[in-house]
Design an enzyme around this catalytic site. Sequence first.
Site, PDB file in Angstrom:
ATOM      1  N   HIS A 175      17.596   4.616  29.794  1.00  0.00           N
ATOM      2  CA  HIS A 175      16.479   5.413  30.301  1.00  0.00           C
ATOM      3  C   HIS A 175      17.021   6.701  30.912  1.00  0.00           C
ATOM      4  O   HIS A 175      18.204   6.809  31.200  1.00  0.00           O
ATOM      5  CB  HIS A 175      15.655   4.626  31.336  1.00  0.00           C
ATOM      6  CG  HIS A 175      16.418   4.259  32.561  1.00  0.00           C
ATOM      7  ND1 HIS A 175      17.364   3.240  32.593  1.00  0.00           N
ATOM      8  CD2 HIS A 175      16.403   4.784  33.814  1.00  0.00           C
ATOM      9  CE1 HIS A 175      17.876   3.149  33.803  1.00  0.00           C
ATOM     10  NE2 HIS A 175      17.322   4.078  34.567  1.00  0.00           N
ATOM     11  N   HIS A 215      16.591  10.306  33.565  1.00  0.00           N
ATOM     12  CA  HIS A 215      16.122  10.826  34.850  1.00  0.00           C
ATOM     13  C   HIS A 215      16.247  12.340  34.860  1.00  0.00           C
ATOM     14  O   HIS A 215      17.093  12.917  34.178  1.00  0.00           O
ATOM     15  CB  HIS A 215      16.964  10.298  36.016  1.00  0.00           C
ATOM     16  CG  HIS A 215      16.843   8.845  36.255  1.00  0.00           C
ATOM     17  ND1 HIS A 215      15.754   8.275  36.859  1.00  0.00           N
ATOM     18  CD2 HIS A 215      17.692   7.822  35.976  1.00  0.00           C
ATOM     19  CE1 HIS A 215      15.932   6.970  36.959  1.00  0.00           C
ATOM     20  NE2 HIS A 215      17.107   6.674  36.418  1.00  0.00           N
ATOM     21  N   CYS A 254      16.167  -1.513  34.385  1.00  0.00           N
ATOM     22  CA  CYS A 254      17.207  -0.477  34.375  1.00  0.00           C
ATOM     23  C   CYS A 254      18.429  -0.880  33.541  1.00  0.00           C
ATOM     24  O   CYS A 254      19.344  -0.080  33.361  1.00  0.00           O
ATOM     25  CB  CYS A 254      17.620  -0.115  35.797  1.00  0.00           C
ATOM     26  SG  CYS A 254      16.323   0.770  36.680  1.00  0.00           S
ATOM     27  N   HIS A 283      22.097  16.643  29.979  1.00  0.00           N
ATOM     28  CA  HIS A 283      21.764  16.257  28.606  1.00  0.00           C
ATOM     29  C   HIS A 283      22.860  15.411  27.978  1.00  0.00           C
ATOM     30  O   HIS A 283      23.297  15.647  26.850  1.00  0.00           O
ATOM     31  CB  HIS A 283      21.421  17.476  27.755  1.00  0.00           C
ATOM     32  CG  HIS A 283      20.068  18.011  28.073  1.00  0.00           C
ATOM     33  ND1 HIS A 283      19.830  18.782  29.192  1.00  0.00           N
ATOM     34  CD2 HIS A 283      18.878  17.851  27.466  1.00  0.00           C
ATOM     35  CE1 HIS A 283      18.552  19.090  29.235  1.00  0.00           C
ATOM     36  NE2 HIS A 283      17.943  18.525  28.204  1.00  0.00           N
ATOM     37  N   GLU A 307      16.970  10.028  42.006  1.00  0.00           N
ATOM     38  CA  GLU A 307      16.626   9.595  40.645  1.00  0.00           C
ATOM     39  C   GLU A 307      15.218  10.061  40.303  1.00  0.00           C
ATOM     40  O   GLU A 307      14.922  10.401  39.166  1.00  0.00           O
ATOM     41  CB  GLU A 307      16.655   8.075  40.543  1.00  0.00           C
ATOM     42  CG  GLU A 307      18.012   7.492  40.363  1.00  0.00           C
ATOM     43  CD  GLU A 307      17.956   6.028  39.983  1.00  0.00           C
ATOM     44  OE1 GLU A 307      19.004   5.521  39.584  1.00  0.00           O
ATOM     45  OE2 GLU A 307      16.898   5.382  40.072  1.00  0.00           O
TER      46      GLU A 307
END
Length: 139
Positions: free
Chosen positions: A27, A29, A23, A71, A129
């Site tokens: 990345h 979610h 993590c 976004h 998440e």
Amino acid sequence: MYILTTKAKFDSAHFLKGYDGKCANLHGHRWTVSVDVGSETLQEEGPFRGMVVDFGKLKDDLKEETDKMDHALIVETGSLKPETVAAMESENFRLVYFEGRPTAENLAKYFYDVMKQKGYHVIKVSVFETPENQASYTE
């Protein structure tokens, strides 16, 4: 006590600076935020008679907040080098700065505080998440 729950979803990326694991890498979610609000009584008069609050307003108020992170890259303030920030901004990437690590736990507290500031009697906020992993905050 009467308890109402609404949910909103948003897509964003983050990373955990200084974390010893995968993590630490950038990345994304599909986050889900679930808000529980409540009251011991129902409204007795007016258009919302028999309700704790209007579900539409509750949902809109939560969506207004989650849309701010949709976004985007959620960045812990100070976690990126200035030249990295400058490069990302020059590419018109949307960065949302967050005080503290952008963990599910801290996001749950953040949304709790925001909804409370909007005047809701917030009981609990949960941030997912993934469909299997959630963090919750309550006072």
